[in-house]
Design a protein around this motif. Structure first.
Motif, PDB file in Angstrom:
ATOM      1  N   SER A   1     -29.309  -0.637 -45.771  1.00 14.27           N
ATOM      2  CA  SER A   1     -28.474   0.266 -46.562  1.00 14.27           C
ATOM      3  C   SER A   1     -27.724   1.251 -45.684  1.00 14.27           C
ATOM      4  N   ASP A   2     -28.204   1.468 -44.449  1.00 14.92           N
ATOM      5  CA  ASP A   2     -27.533   2.369 -43.530  1.00 14.92           C
ATOM      6  C   ASP A   2     -27.977   2.051 -42.109  1.00 14.92           C
ATOM      7  N   ASN A   3     -27.179   2.472 -41.142  1.00 12.21           N
ATOM      8  CA  ASN A   3     -27.498   2.287 -39.729  1.00 12.21           C
ATOM      9  C   ASN A   3     -26.489   3.098 -38.932  1.00 12.21           C
ATOM     10  N   PHE A   4     -26.718   3.280 -37.655  1.00 12.12           N
ATOM     11  CA  PHE A   4     -25.843   4.085 -36.814  1.00 12.12           C
ATOM     12  C   PHE A   4     -25.640   5.469 -37.459  1.00 12.12           C
ATOM     13  N   PHE A   5     -26.712   6.209 -37.581  1.00 14.91           N
ATOM     14  CA  PHE A   5     -26.699   7.494 -38.276  1.00 14.91           C
ATOM     15  C   PHE A   5     -27.227   8.597 -37.361  1.00 14.91           C
ATOM     16  N   ASP A   6     -26.933   9.843 -37.733  1.00 12.63           N
ATOM     17  CA  ASP A   6     -27.447  11.005 -37.018  1.00 12.63           C
ATOM     18  C   ASP A   6     -28.709  11.510 -37.703  1.00 12.63           C
ATOM     19  N   LEU A   7     -29.684  11.912 -36.901  1.00  8.55           N
ATOM     20  CA  LEU A   7     -30.895  12.551 -37.415  1.00  8.55           C
ATOM     21  C   LEU A   7     -30.867  14.024 -37.053  1.00  8.55           C
ATOM     22  N   PHE A   8     -31.184  14.855 -38.047  1.00 10.00           N
ATOM     23  CA  PHE A   8     -31.267  16.289 -37.821  1.00 10.00           C
ATOM     24  C   PHE A   8     -32.724  16.729 -37.901  1.00 10.00           C
ATOM     25  N   PRO A   9     -33.084  17.792 -37.187  1.00 13.03           N
ATOM     26  CA  PRO A   9     -34.493  18.185 -37.075  1.00 13.03           C
ATOM     27  C   PRO A   9     -35.178  18.342 -38.430  1.00 13.03           C
ATOM     28  N   GLY A  10     -36.275  17.609 -38.601  1.00 15.02           N
ATOM     29  CA  GLY A  10     -37.116  17.750 -39.777  1.00 15.02           C
ATOM     30  C   GLY A  10     -36.610  17.098 -41.038  1.00 15.02           C
ATOM     31  N   ILE A  11     -35.416  16.499 -41.025  1.00 18.95           N
ATOM     32  CA  ILE A  11     -34.840  15.885 -42.226  1.00 18.95           C
ATOM     33  C   ILE A  11     -35.098  14.386 -42.198  1.00 18.95           C
ATOM     34  N   VAL A  12     -35.788  13.887 -43.201  1.00 16.32           N
ATOM     35  CA  VAL A  12     -36.108  12.463 -43.284  1.00 16.32           C
ATOM     36  C   VAL A  12     -34.875  11.686 -43.755  1.00 16.32           C
ATOM     37  N   HIS A  13     -34.584  10.616 -43.074  1.00 18.76           N
ATOM     38  CA  HIS A  13     -33.493   9.730 -43.476  1.00 18.76           C
ATOM     39  C   HIS A  13     -34.101   8.359 -43.778  1.00 18.76           C
TER      40      HIS A  13
END
Length: 823
Positions: free
Chosen positions: A781-793
């Motif tokens: 459903s998604d890929n090549f994404f940014d992760l931000f501290p503590g936020i679950v993706h």
């Protein structure tokens, strides 16, 4: 009565005695490979050793028994749906036909040559090179994608002679089904359908064309069904349907398809039946005047629709190798990334019926080029007659499809407007084809569809140049060919961007289809042969080097190239959507590939999504949050970085028909420790086909306290159903940022037989995290994404091959990389 002729074939070289087994539908390259006579044409640099095939004649033959019932029929025809290209057909030693246009389906009378019992059919394919040489008198010009010189002189898939993303493998063969049909009465050859729409009903007016038979005693019956249930019948050729279900483009509504049946009867006895699936809709190319000049937008059922999509090239270098599963996978992938349109590019071919059927089903509008691209064409009467027959055949064939939105004369010929005008023969030939023959065919056989002479086209006249910002469509290549930064696109406000793009390397699994692990060097022979742009590798490295650090290995290079491709194309599309309603179309180059290659595609040959396609799903989402920098970052003299960025404007864009409320949020993070140093939110109303600057964030004071290369901004739009759009703002190129390195490992939950949810979480900002299941066919459903501290993706993954795979099985095959891990 039908006698299929798709089995039992054999082939031989033109003057050889030995016959070998052949496959029909098929092509000579596939038959040669199956018989062990040539290696895989796609592997390594094998293509370069196969040039002899284009200079060789081949012959196909089979025997068949003609049933007595077939011989008794009044009319007996050989029906050839696709012959590539210079075919001479003989039955029982008598030549019955010859062809020289790959884009026409043929019917030939063969009743006189069939005999009771065994019969034989032979199809001899003459090589295209001798044919092309005979046309050397026409004033060709040097076209960079024509390595042959004069390839435009033959009505054959032009890219088969090579393109800057495709191999030079011009093939031949019976590439679509072949059969013999017998009948004793007239045949319905075509039915013109006119839809008259009112508020609560649609009237269908049918005008059939027939071949054979007289007029006395004949009558018509028309019916329409939806999902197998009759919705209306008529003892004539006009049918009214009350409360119709309308067909809409993807994301704008449903795609109901009705089955329309037209029956021809003689004294009450059924003679022939014509049956097609249709969608009830209207489509108009709106070119009315507005405050910026002249619109270029599509109205479907009276509603403006922003065209979101890409160009389509043949899905295989050998068209007979494209199966329905490939069409469904690619068109389903387009719909899954929020496309509303595909542009069938003019250097390929008119696709198999399955392509248009799936576009109907998925709600993908089709901008269809006629098969002319990047060249000038002969003007002799024989060539013109062939073009006219081609246009008649294809426009009639496709007219009933709901997906069809526009016929376009050619791809990019008007970019050569000085060459067109430099020679009277060129000019006469050009205008006769694209301003007479083709528009007349559309007007006659599909009057409900618009015709556009060329892409790009300036409505003021091609002699005035192309890419007008007040009207028409535009091809923009200052980014990539012109080596300009992607931000350069923001200086332009074209009405409809019908071509632009950025190359990347194909994914690792795709590269391993044509190269061994030891050959994964972009300047080695195998890899160079799969980069068809003369300076493609240099340009990819140029763009990577302007934003990212030098990669440590080939896998890292692939990742950075795809991240860069997604970033550059995304920046251009987001600018275009931020210009709504002035701009009403974004079609990037290109969706797919015809072989494993380094190219502009967003989907690899074989179906794997690249980073661009995942990004497209985000930047083509109905609701979009984007931004425009206040200030810029440039490189000055002696390679000195100049950064004048002092803030950012936050913009929303929305393209659905009903307004909705949402919440815009922006959070500014410090990269070094993950602290949030600024938070803001605003209630917004998203309105149809409207882009709005919602907030200007002045960062001057923040930049005095924190370094720009230590800050990142997270943007989101949320509605009552969750996050509608997200985006990331960096205030300097990633190569100047000390990105934290953190090993990201998701929690894997199995939620179905072949379905998993991957929960990604990090304690630091992770830029462009990508995962891949090695040697596995899957959809995410998604890929090549940014992760931000503590936020679950969370990402949903469906495995398409393995039966009931476990979480451990998925974990074992998973590879994860981010920008920080590429150096």
């Amino acid at each position: 009565m039908i006698l299929e002729l798709n089995t039992g074939w054999k082939f031989r070289y033109g003057n050889e005695r030995r016959w070998r087994p052949a496959t029909v539908p098929g092509c000579i390259h596939c038959d040669l490979q199956r018989n062990g006579l040539i290696p895989d044409p796609f592997r390594g640099a094998n293509e370069l050793d196969l040039g002899w095939i284009e200079r060789t004649d081949f012959e196909y033959c089979r025997e068949f028994v003609a049933p007595a019932g077939l011989l008794r029929c009044r009319t007996v025809e050989l029906v050839a749906e696709g012959l590539d290209t210079l075919a001479r057909i003989s039955i029982n030693g008598t030549e019955v036909a010859s062809t020289e246009n790959m884009f026409i389906g043929y019917r030939f009378d063969v009743k006189r040559v069939l005999v009771p019992g065994p019969n034989s059919i032979t199809v001899r394919f003459n090589n295209p090179m001798n044919y092309i040489k005979r046309r050397e008198g026409f004033p060709w010009f040097d076209q960079p994608n024509d390595p042959v010189g004069g390839a435009a002189g033959i009505r054959k898939m032009q890219c088969s002679f090579g393109w800057d993303w495709g191999p030079r493998l011009p093939t031949c063969g019976i590439f679509r089904p072949l059969r013999i049909e017998g009948r004793n009465g007239p045949r319905i050859s075509h039915v013109f359908i006119k839809q008259l729409h009112s508020k609560r009903s649609v009237v269908l007016q049918c005008r059939p064309e027939t071949e054979g038979g007289g007029r006395r005693g004949y009558s018509w019956c028309t019916s329409i069904a939806f999902e197998g249930i009759i919705a209306g019948t008529s003892p004539s050729l006009e049918l009214a349907l009350q409360r119709p279900r309308l067909w809409w483009p993807n994301g704008h509504g449903a795609q109901p398809l009705y089955t329309l049946t037209v029956e021809l009867l003689h004294n009450g006895t059924l003679v022939d039946t014509w049956k097609r699936r249709i969608g009830l809709r209207t489509v108009i190319l709106d070119r009315s005047e507005d405050r910026w000049g002249e619109c270029f937008r599509f109205l479907v059922n009276g509603r403006p629709v922003y065209a979101k999509g890409a160009s389509w090239v043949p899905a295989h270098a050998f068209p007979s190798s494209i199966d329905k599963a490939t069409y469904r996978d690619l068109i389903g992938s387009a719909a899954g990334a929020n496309f509303t349109m595909l542009r069938v590019w003019g250097g390929g071919l008119y696709e198999h019926d399955a392509f248009y059927d799936y576009c109907d089903e998925y709600g993908i509008m089709v901008w269809h080029d006629f098969m002319f691209s990047c060249s000038l064409y002969p003007g002799d009467d024989r060539f013109m007659h062939s073009v006219g027959a081609e246009a008649r055949f294809q426009v009639r064939r496709l007219a009933h499809h709901a997906c069809m939105a526009l016929w376009c004369g050619n791809n990019e010929l008007e970019q050569y407007y000085t060459d067109i005008r430099s020679n009277p023969d060129r000019k006469a030939a050009y205008e006769r084809i694209f301003y007479a023959i083709l528009p007349k065919a559309v007007k006659k056989y599909a009057p409900h569809l618009p015709y556009w002479p060329s892409s790009p086209h300036n409505p003021e006249g091609y002699e005035h140049g192309y890419n007008s910002e007040t009207s028409g469509d535009a091809h923009y290549w200052d980014v990539w060919h012109g080596r300009q930064r992607p931000e350069a696109a923001q200086r332009h406000h074209y009405r409809f961007w019908s071509e632009f793009g950025m190359q990347s390397y194909c994914s690792m699994d795709t590269a391993l289809q044509f190269a061994d692990p030891a050959e994964l060097n972009i300047f080695g022979p195998a890899m160079e042969n799969h980069q068809k742009h003369p300076i493609g590798n240099a340009l990819i490295l140029h763009y990577i080097g302007s934003r990212y650090r030098f990669p440590k290995d080939f896998a890292s290079l692939v990742h950075l190239s795809q991240v860069n491709q997604a970033s550059c194309v995304g920046m251009m599309v987001e600018h275009q959507r931020a210009c709504m309603p002035r701009t009403m179309g974004s079609l990037y180059w290109q969706l797919n590939d015809c072989w494993p290659v380094f190219s502009w595609s967003s989907i690899d040959f074989g179906g794997q999504w690249k980073g661009l396609h995942y990004a497209a799903k985000r930047f083509f989402a109905p609701a979009l949050v984007t931004y425009r920098m206040i200030g810029e970052e440039t490189v000055g003299k002696i390679n000195r970085l100049i950064n004048t960025i002092r803030g950012v404007r936050l913009i929303t864009a929305y393209d659905l028909s009903a307004s909705r409320r949402a919440k815009l949020c922006w959070d500014l993070y410090r990269i070094s420790d993950g602290a949030v140093v600024l938070h803001g939110e605003k209630a917004v109303t998203l309105r149809p086909n409207e882009a709005v600057v919602q907030k200007t964030v002045d960062c001057t004071e923040l930049f005095s306290r924190y370094a720009k290369n230590d800050l990142v901004m997270r943007l989101t739009i949320a509605g009552d159903t969750g996050t509608l759009s997200r985006n990331t703002v960096l205030f300097t190129a990633p190569r100047f940022i000390e990105l934290p390195k953190e090993r990201v490992r998701p929690r894997i939950d199995r939620t179905g037989k072949n379905r998993f949810v991957l929960h990604f979480k990090s304690t630091t900002f992770q830029h462009q995290v990508a995962f891949h299941l090695h040697e596995t066919k899957y959809r995410a459903s998604d890929n090549f994404f940014d992760l931000f501290p503590g936020i679950v993706h969370s990402v949903t993954v469906t495995v398409e091959e393995e039966k009931r795979p476990s979480a451990a099985w998925v974990k074992k095959r998973m590879r994860i990389i981010s920008v920080a891990e590429t150096y």
